[in-house]
Scaffold this motif. Structure first.
Motif, PDB file in Angstrom:
ATOM      1  N   SER B  45       2.103 -44.010  28.151  1.00  0.00           N
ATOM      2  CA  SER B  45       2.768 -42.768  27.752  1.00  0.00           C
ATOM      3  C   SER B  45       2.300 -41.597  28.615  1.00  0.00           C
ATOM      4  N   GLN B  81       9.115 -42.350  22.764  1.00  0.00           N
ATOM      5  CA  GLN B  81       8.529 -43.348  21.902  1.00  0.00           C
ATOM      6  C   GLN B  81       8.976 -43.032  20.466  1.00  0.00           C
ATOM      7  N   ASP B 162       9.919 -44.852  27.004  1.00  0.00           N
ATOM      8  CA  ASP B 162       8.591 -45.164  26.490  1.00  0.00           C
ATOM      9  C   ASP B 162       8.685 -46.187  25.359  1.00  0.00           C
ATOM     10  N   GLU B 163       8.257 -47.393  25.636  1.00  0.00           N
ATOM     11  CA  GLU B 163       8.246 -48.493  24.653  1.00  0.00           C
ATOM     12  C   GLU B 163       9.589 -48.681  23.938  1.00  0.00           C
TER      13      GLU B 163
HETATM   14 MG   LIG Z   1       2.312 -44.996  24.270  1.00  0.00          MG
END
Ligand SMILES: [Mg+2]
Ligand SMILES: Nc1ncnc2c1ncn2[C@@H]1O[C@H](COP(=O)(O)OP(=O)(O)O)[C@@H](O)[C@H]1O
Lengths: 282, 252
Positions: B45, B81, B162-163
Motif C-alpha cells: 500500500s 483497498q 490495492d488488493e
Molecule cells: Mg495494504
C-alpha cells in the motif's frame, strides 16, 4: 381548545414567530450536515467542535468582537487540533477528540468566569428561544443560507471526498480545502443554533436526523430528504412543546429528534420483519 | 512516445519509526501489467500511495508516466483497498462510477444520468443491470468491478489497484483479471497489489516481490521461485502454495 387554535396560538407572539423561523432554519442546516457527519462517523468530532465554540464565543464577547467570528475561529481551530493531536502523539482518534473537547470547553468556562461578559452561559449552552432578537434571527438565517449554499454547490465533491478520501486526492480534488470547509460549516451551524438549541444540544440535530435517515434511506437523496424532514419536524414540534410546557426549547427540540429516531427505528423493525417472515419458510 | 509506466528509484518510505519501504527500485513500461506481491505489512500500500503522492518519499523518487507524481496526478486512477472507503454511504453503483467524471465535468455541474462514459464503463464491467443497486449490497467481486468502472470512466493511463482480489471468489477474480488484461491491451499501465499467492499470475509481465525491500523483480516464472517466496513470506506454508502456483501456471 380547538386544534387549529392550539397550533396558531403561539404565533400570536412576535418572539414565537421569530423563534419558529430561527428553529426551522437551524433544523434544516444541521440536519443537512448531519448526513455527512453520520456517514463519515464524525459524530464525536461534531461534539468536539460544538463544545470548542464556547471559548471563541467567550473571548469574542470579552473583546467586544462579533460572536460569529470568535465561534468560527474556535471551531476550526479545534478540528485542526484534533488532527494534530492524533498524528503527533498517535493516540486514538476518539482520545484526541476527548482531550480537545474537554480542554477547549474548560478554557471557555475559565474565560467566562474571569471576564464575566454579558452573556448567559446557560443560554449559550442550551439555547433560549425567548431571547431571539431580530438580529439573532438575521444572523442565523444568513449563516445558514451561506452554509446551505456552499454545501449544495460542493455537494458532489464533498460526497466524493468523505466517501473515498484517497480517490478525491488522486483525481485532484482539493481535499484539505474541502475538509476545512466542512469543519467551518459545522462550526457555523453550531453558532447559528446558539439561540434556539444552544451549542451543546445542537449535537442532537447534527447526529440524530442523519442517523434516522440512514435507517431507511435507499439512496443518498432519500437520506438527505428524511434527515431534513426529521430536523425540521423536531424544530417545530419541539418549539410547541417548549411553549405549552414552558420548558427549555433546546431540550424539547433535542428530545423530539430523539423520539423521532426511535419511532422510525421501531416502524422499520416492524415492516422489515413483516417482509422477511415469508422468506424464512421458503 | 511514452514508454515508461512507473519507475521507482531508491524509494524509501518511513512512518515515524517504521520503515515501510527501503531502497526500492524498479521500472515497468507503459502498457504493461504488474503485480506487487508480498505479505501483510510488506509495504504494498505504501508503494501505491507513494505513486500518487499520498505519502512522500523519505529518500529516492517515483516517476509516473515519465513525469513527476504531481504532474501525472490527473492521469492516474486508484482503486482503494476495501478498508479505505466508507461503506455506510448509501451510494448506488452509478453514483460511484460517476465520480470518475467529477474532475472532467468540473465544479457546479452534475454528471448527466446519460453520461456516455459512465454508461460505457458500466457496460464494460458488466454492471449495467446493477447500476441502481446500493454498493453495500453487492458481492465483493462486484464491488471491485464498481471501483474499476470508476477508474475506466476517469480515462486514466495508469491504474493502481490495492488488493483488489482480497475476499473475492475465483470466478470474480478471473473476471477482474480479464478486464485488467483488456485495459492493458489498450495501452494502459496496470499495477496491482496482492498478498495472495494463489492468484493467477500468467497475465502479468512483471512481478514485484516485496518485503519492505525488493526481494525479486521480473517476469513471473523468474520471480516466483521457492527461494524468493520463502524470502518474502518466510515460511514453509509458502513452499506448499508455491508448488500449486507453478503447477497451475504450467512451469513445472
Ligand atoms: Mg495494504
Ligand atoms: N500511516 C501509517 N503510520 C504508521 N505506520 C504505517 C502507516 N501505514 C503503514 N504503516 C506501516 O508500514 C508498513 C507497511 O504497511 P503497508 O504499506 O500498509 O503494507 P501492506 O499494504 O503490504 O500490508 C507496516 O509495518 C505498517 O504497519
Amino acid at each position: 381548545m380547538e386544534l387549529i387554535q392550539i397550533l396558531l396560538e403561539p404565533f400570536g407572539y412576535e418572539f414565537m414567530r421569530m423563534a419558529l423561523l430561527t428553529a426551522v432554519t437551524v433544523g434544516i442546516v444541521a440536519s443537512t450536515l448531519s448526513v455527512i457527519v453520520v456517514l463519515r462517523g464524525w459524530s464525536l468530532l461534531g461534539d468536539a467542535i460544538s463544545h470548542s465554540v464556547l471559548p471563541g464565543l467567550a473571548a469574542a464577547a470579552a473583546l467586544n468582537l462579533p460572536l460569529t467570528l470568535g465561534g468560527a475561529v474556535a471551531g476550526i481551530t479545534a478540528s485542526l487540533l484534533v488532527g494534530i493531536v492524533e498524528s503527533k502523539t498517535r493516540v486514538r482518534n476518539d482520545t484526541a477528540i476527548g482531550i480537545v473537547l474537554t480542554g477547549t470547553f474548560a478554557l471557555g468556562l475559565v474565560i467566562i468566569s474571569k471576564f464575566r461578559p454579558a452573556v448567559d452561559i446557560f443560554h449559550i449552552l442550551f439555547g433560549n428561544v425567548l431571547a431571539v432578537s431580530y438580529e439573532d434571527f438575521l444572523t442565523t438565517v444568513l449563516l445558514s443560507a451561506a452554509v446551505i449554499a456552499f454545501f449544495a454547490a460542493l455537494l458532489k465533491e464533498i460526497v466524493a471526498y468523505t466517501f473515498d478520501p484517497i480517490f478525491a486526492y488522486v483525481v485532484g480534488l482539493p481535499s484539505s480545502t474541502l475538509h476545512l470547509v466542512l469543519m467551518l460549516m459545522i462550526s457555523l451551524a453550531v453558532i447559528a443554533a446558539l439561540q434556539t438549541v444552544g451549542i451543546i444540544l445542537i449535537i442532537a440535530l447534527l447526529i440524530t436526523p442523519g442517523a434516522a435517515g440512514q435507517l431507511v434511506a435507499k439512496n443518498l437523496r432519500q437520506m438527505f430528504l428524511i434527515s431534513i424532514a426529521v430536523g425540521v419536524t423536531s424544530a417545530i414540534v419541539g418549539l410547541y412543546l417548549s411553549f405549552y410546557f414552558a420548558v427549555s426549547s433546546g431540550g424539547t427540540i433535542a428530545l423530539t429528534a430523539t423520539a423521532l429516531f426511535f419511532a422510525i427505528s421501531i416502524v422499520r423493525k416492524m415492516t422489515f420483519s413483516g417482509r422477511r417472515a415469508p422468506q424464512a419458510f421458503r | 512516445m511514452l514508454t515508461e509506466g512507473l519507475r521507482a528509484e531508491n524509494l524509501t518510505v518511513v512512518y515515524e519509526r517504521v520503515v515501510a519501504l527501503e531502497d526500492v527500485s524498479f521500472s515497468v513500461s507503459h502498457g504493461s501489467m504488474t503485480a506487487v506481491v508480498g505479505p501483510n505489512g510488506a509495504g504494498k500500500s505504501s508503494l501505491l500511495k507513494a505513486a500518487v503522492g499520498l505519502v512522500k518519499p523519505f529518500r529516492g523518487r517515483v516517476t509516473v508516466l515519465g513525469d513527476t507524481v504531481e504532474k501525472a496526478r490527473g492521469r492516474i486512477a486508484y482503486v482503494p483497498q476495501r478498508e479505505d472507503v466508507y461503506w455506510d454511504y448509501p451510494l448506488t453503483v452509478w453514483d460511484v462510477v460517476a465520480m470518475g467524471r467529477f474532475k472532467a465535468v468540473g465544479y457546479l455541474k452534475t454528471v448527466g444520468k446519460n453520461d456516455e462514459k459512465v454508461l460505457k464503463a458500466l457496460e464494460r464491467t458488466g454492471l449495467t443491470s446493477l447500476m441502481d443497486r446500493k454498493i453495500s449490497e453487492l458481492s465483493g467481486g462486484q464491488q471491485q468491478r464498481v471501483f474499476l468502472a470508476r477508474a475506466i470512466a476517469q480515462e486514466a493511463e495508469l491504474y493502481l489497484l490495492d488488493e483488489p482480489l482480497k475476499g473475492i471468489d475465483a470466478e470474480s477474480e478471473d473476471k477482474l483479471l480479464i478486464l485488467l488484461h483488456e485495459l492493458k491491451q489498450e495501452g494502459k499501465t496496470i499495477v496491482m497489489s496482492t498478498h495472495d499467492l494463489s492468484s493467477t499470475f500468467e497475465l502479468f509481465e512483471n512481478i514485484l516481490l516485496l518485503r519492505n525491500r525488493v526481494v525479486a523483480f521480473g517476469p513471473p516464472e523468474k520471480v516466483l521461485t521457492s527461494e524468493n517466496l520463502s524470502a518474502a513470506y518466510g515460511s514453509d506454508r509458502v513452499a506448499m502454495h508455491f508448488a500449486d502456483v507453478r503447477r497451475v501456471a504450467g512451469w513445472s
